[in-house]
Write a protein that holds these residues in place. Structure first.
Motif, mmCIF file in Angstrom:
data_model
loop_
_atom_site.group_PDB
_atom_site.id
_atom_site.type_symbol
_atom_site.label_atom_id
_atom_site.label_comp_id
_atom_site.label_asym_id
_atom_site.label_seq_id
_atom_site.Cartn_x
_atom_site.Cartn_y
_atom_site.Cartn_z
ATOM 1 N N TRP A 1 -6.220 -3.829 -2.302
ATOM 2 C CA TRP A 1 -6.675 -4.626 -1.162
ATOM 3 C C TRP A 1 -7.569 -5.782 -1.624
ATOM 4 N N LEU B 1 -5.917 1.920 -3.900
ATOM 5 C CA LEU B 1 -5.830 1.138 -2.667
ATOM 6 C C LEU B 1 -6.949 0.104 -2.591
ATOM 7 N N SER C 1 0.834 -1.201 0.000
ATOM 8 C CA SER C 1 0.000 0.000 0.000
ATOM 9 C C SER C 1 0.868 1.251 0.000
#
Length: 786
Positions: free
Chosen positions: A709, A705, A685
């Motif tokens: 994820w 992001l 990240s």
């Protein structure tokens, strides 16, 4: 030779016990004789003198045999039962009193009585003084007559009532001491020489009486009771000198008796009261201008008296080493040093002689240790104890005369030497003395670090400290070597500790020593790194006055602060990783493995939070080029990120190897996998944000992001299905749920229509793939592998 000495000491102890039994037996014989005389007079048909004597002698002989040999007392009774003549049943003696009744009636009451009598005399004397009923001379004469009368009455009763007589005699002596002091100090009826002669006579008489009666009570009540006198101190220095001389006379008498009769309780009482009186005078009456020589002189006299008595017990009586007399010696030495140090520190010239005074203490004890060594005593503990005092005072002299790193080096070297002697030569007292020194050395090096490394920050640039080539780091290195030696010796099974009674303490120290070693090794290098960057930050200070502004602004190269943080974290990751590798390959210590995993994990968490933040600040500084006309903003601001990531990878590897080698249990493997997967996600990240910032795509970092994820969740679920790891699958589902919550409640409000479409489509596809994987491989997910 050693066995003979031990037997001699045992015989001395047996002799003392038999002596006490003999004294008790003598009292019982006297009582029995009187009882038989009473029975004889009451007997209607008295026995013949010869028969009476035979009965008395046979009964006394039986008692003596029972006391001397209680284990065989039944047999003599059987063998002699026929020869013992028993008085008629009507003349049996009354039932004997209980032990408690005997103690109260024959011992306690008379002591309380004599105390009350003395108090009564004191109250009456005070009343007569307050009301001027009688002149001072008459008071003193009456008091002397009272004391002499009581003394004569006690002596007269000695033949029949020895215990009672002893109490009266001791009380009379106390009265005579007290009256003599009052006659001289309060009324000036005696010249100084005459008062001393009288007290000397009383002391000699008390010594003779105590030995003649063979009772400590005379010495305690007569001599120790006389210690109440010095509490009536006068303000004049001449009279203080008289008081201390008086105390010296009393001490000599007490200690002569204590040594002659081996009455250690008397020795202890004298010790406590002497130092208590001197310390009370020092706190309340001492004046440097008047009492410096006086206080120093009598302090030395009292110290010498008790020291010489200790040596007499060891060298003349060959007394065995024990905790009681060793504590007395150490207390005497420390009290003398503490009071002497205080007296000198209050004197204008003496305060410059404190180090010399401390060394004189060491020299005195060293001379005594040489004398004891030449005596070749079988009990070496006395020599070790006094030699330990020598080392103690040398140790104390270091911080008094020296400062800084020298104190630390001398203390830690001495601690290592004492520990080596204690373990290898089996001298437990030296090992015990090494532990306080280790503590002092550790506290000293902490103080050195606090003061020395801050010197440059407040001083001129000339005081700049060269990295690793400075006295601070070299002293830390020698400290580490010393503690490394101690730790190696402590872990060697060939040299076990002899401090069995200190089992909990030694066990705690067995953990504390390696902890101090590792902490010092880590922190000494860390301080060097921090100090290096602190010096660069200070040197980067600039004063810049912009055009048109009245005052100048002050700046520092703030990139250096971030570099300092990063390099300290990098060093910490490397240090704890190397410590883990060494433990895995060489030491194989499970406790160290726990510590290594814990410390590495903590440092890794610091890197993921503070470290990555500092790296982002360096990137921002490079991209904006703020103050670049004064400070260099180069590509190393970016490159340092990957150097740090390499250190993080090394740290994760060390944790993995530890878990694999030492803690290959399910719960440890699960914990490591959570740590690894979380670290990877956190780093990915951060890396995504890093490159989006460099490329100028910061507007879409939220979408990036979320996609990252979601993709990472898919990979974790796939890996969890492949390796049958339920905890990873559950963790991945939780991460995906968090991603969806982020998407709906945080990202969607600020995303464009195209971005929203991409996000939803990609996450939807990922969910479908995850569902497909679960359905296809559901048969492989029944149980998790162990």
């Amino acid at each position: 030779m050693s066995d003979n000495k031990d037997k001699i000491n045992q015989l001395f102890e047996i002799q003392e016990k038999l002596h006490k039994k003999q004294e008790a037996l003598s009292n019982e014989i006297s009582e029995l004789r009187h009882e038989l005389i009473r029975l004889k007079s009451a007997e209607a048909k008295p026995l013949a003198d010869k028969e009476e004597t035979q009965i008395l002698n046979e009964n006394l002989l039986d008692d003596l045999k029972n006391i001397a040999s209680p284990a065989t007392q039944e047999k003599p009774k059987i063998e002699t039962a026929k020869t013992i003549v028993t008085p008629p049943a009507t003349n049996q003696p009354p039932k004997s009193k209980s032990d408690l009744e005997k103690f109260i009636g024959e011992n306690l009451i008379n002591k309380i009585g004599i105390a009350i009598t003395i108090i009564g005399v004191a109250i009456g004397a005070k009343y007569s003084i307050d009301n001027d009923l009688i002149s001072p001379l008459t008071r003193i004469i009456l008091a002397y007559l009272t004391g002499i009368g009581l003394l004569g009455f006690g002596i007269k009763l000695k033949a029949k009532y020895e215990n009672y007589s002893a109490v009266l005699v001791s009380g009379a002596i106390a009265i005579l001491y007290f009256i003599t002091y009052m006659a001289y100090s309060l009324y000036d009826l005696f010249p100084q020489a005459f008062a001393f002669i009288l007290m000397l006579i009383f002391t000699v008489f008390t010594v003779v009486a105590a030995i003649n009666y063979n009772k400590q009570v005379i010495a305690h009540i007569g001599l120790v009771g006389a210690y109440a006198v010095p509490f009536l101190l006068s303000d004049g220095s001449g009279k203080v000198a008289v008081l201390f001389t008086y105390m010296t006379i009393i001490n000599i008498g007490i200690l002569f008796i204590a040594f002659r009769k081996y009455w250690k309780a008397l020795h202890y009482s004298s010790f406590v009261l002497t130092w208590l009186i001197f310390y009370s005078w020092f706190l309340g009456k001492y004046e440097t201008s008047e009492h410096f020589v006086l206080g120093s002189s009598f302090l030395t006299v009292f110290f010498a008296i008790f020291y010489l008595l200790f040596l007499a017990y060891k060298l003349v009586r060959k007394e065995k080493f024990n905790k009681g007399n060793s504590l007395l010696l150490v207390s005497n030495s420390l009290i003398f040093f503490g009071l002497g140090y205080s007296i000198l520190s209050l004197h204008e010239t003496g305060q410059h002689l404190l180090g010399l005074f401390t060394l004189i203490n060491a020299v005195v004890h060293s001379i005594v240790s040489v004398i004891i060594y030449k005596q070749k005593l079988d009990d070496k503990n006395v020599f070790y104890l006094i030699s330990g005092l020598v080392l103690t005072f040398i140790t104390i002299a270091f911080p008094i005369q020296l400062d800084g790193n020298w104190v630390t080096l001398l203390w830690v070297s001495e601690a290592a030497l004492l520990f080596w002697i204690g373990r290898t030569k089996k001298v437990s007292i030296y090992e015990a003395m090494s532990y306080p020194l280790m503590t002092l050395a550790f506290c000293s090096i902490l103080q050195d670090w606090t003061t020395m490394y801050n010197t440059y920050l407040v001083a001129d640039p000339e005081t700049k400290i060269t990295l690793f080539l400075n006295v601070n780091f070299l002293s830390s290195l020698l400290f580490i070597i010393s503690f490394g030696f101690i730790n190696r010796l402590n872990s060697n099974i060939k040299y076990p500790t002899l401090l069995g009674s200190w089992l909990k303490v030694t066990k705690l120290l067995s953990y504390a020593i390696p902890v101090i070693l590792v902490f010092t090794l880590y922190y000494s290098i860390r301080l060097e790194i921090g100090n290096y960057w602190n010096q660069l930050i200070k040197e980067s200070a600039l004063s810049i006055q912009a055009t048109g502004e009245e005052y100048a602004s002050y700046y520092n190269n703030y990139d250096l602060k971030e570099f300092k943080t990063i390099w300290i974290i990098n060093y910490s990751l490397l240090f704890f990783s190397v410590l883990s590798f060494v433990n895995i390959r060489k030491l194989k210590n499970k406790n160290l493995a726990y510590a290594g995993i814990g410390l590495t994990t903590i440092t890794l968490v610091v890197f993921l939070t503070q470290g990555l933040y500092s790296l982002s600040e360096l990137r921002e500084s490079y991209l904006t080029q703020s103050l670049s006309e004064y400070y260099h903003r180069g590509t190393f601001n970016i490159i340092i990120r990957y150097i740090s990531l390499a250190f993080a990878a090394i740290a994760l590897t060390s944790i993995f190897l530890h878990v694999k080698e030492e803690f290959n249990a399910k719960r440890y493997r699960i914990a490591f996998e959570y740590l690894l997967s979380t670290s990877i996600l956190w780093i990915f990240s951060s890396e995504l944000l890093n490159w989006m910032d460099i490329s100028g795509s910061t507007q879409s970092y939220k979408l990036g992001l979320s996609i990252l994820w979601g993709s990472y969740s898919l990979l974790l679920i796939a890996y969890g299905i492949w390796k049958n790891k339920k905890h990873l699958r559950i963790g991945a589902i939780g991460l995906f749920a968090l991603t969806l919550v982020k998407l709906f409640f945080y990202d969607i409000s600020q995303l464009s229509t195209i971005a929203k479409t991409i996000a939803f489509v990609l996450l939807g596809i990922l969910l479908l793939i995850i569902s497909f994987l679960y359905n296809k491989y559901k048969s492989n997910m029944t149980e998790e592998e162990i």
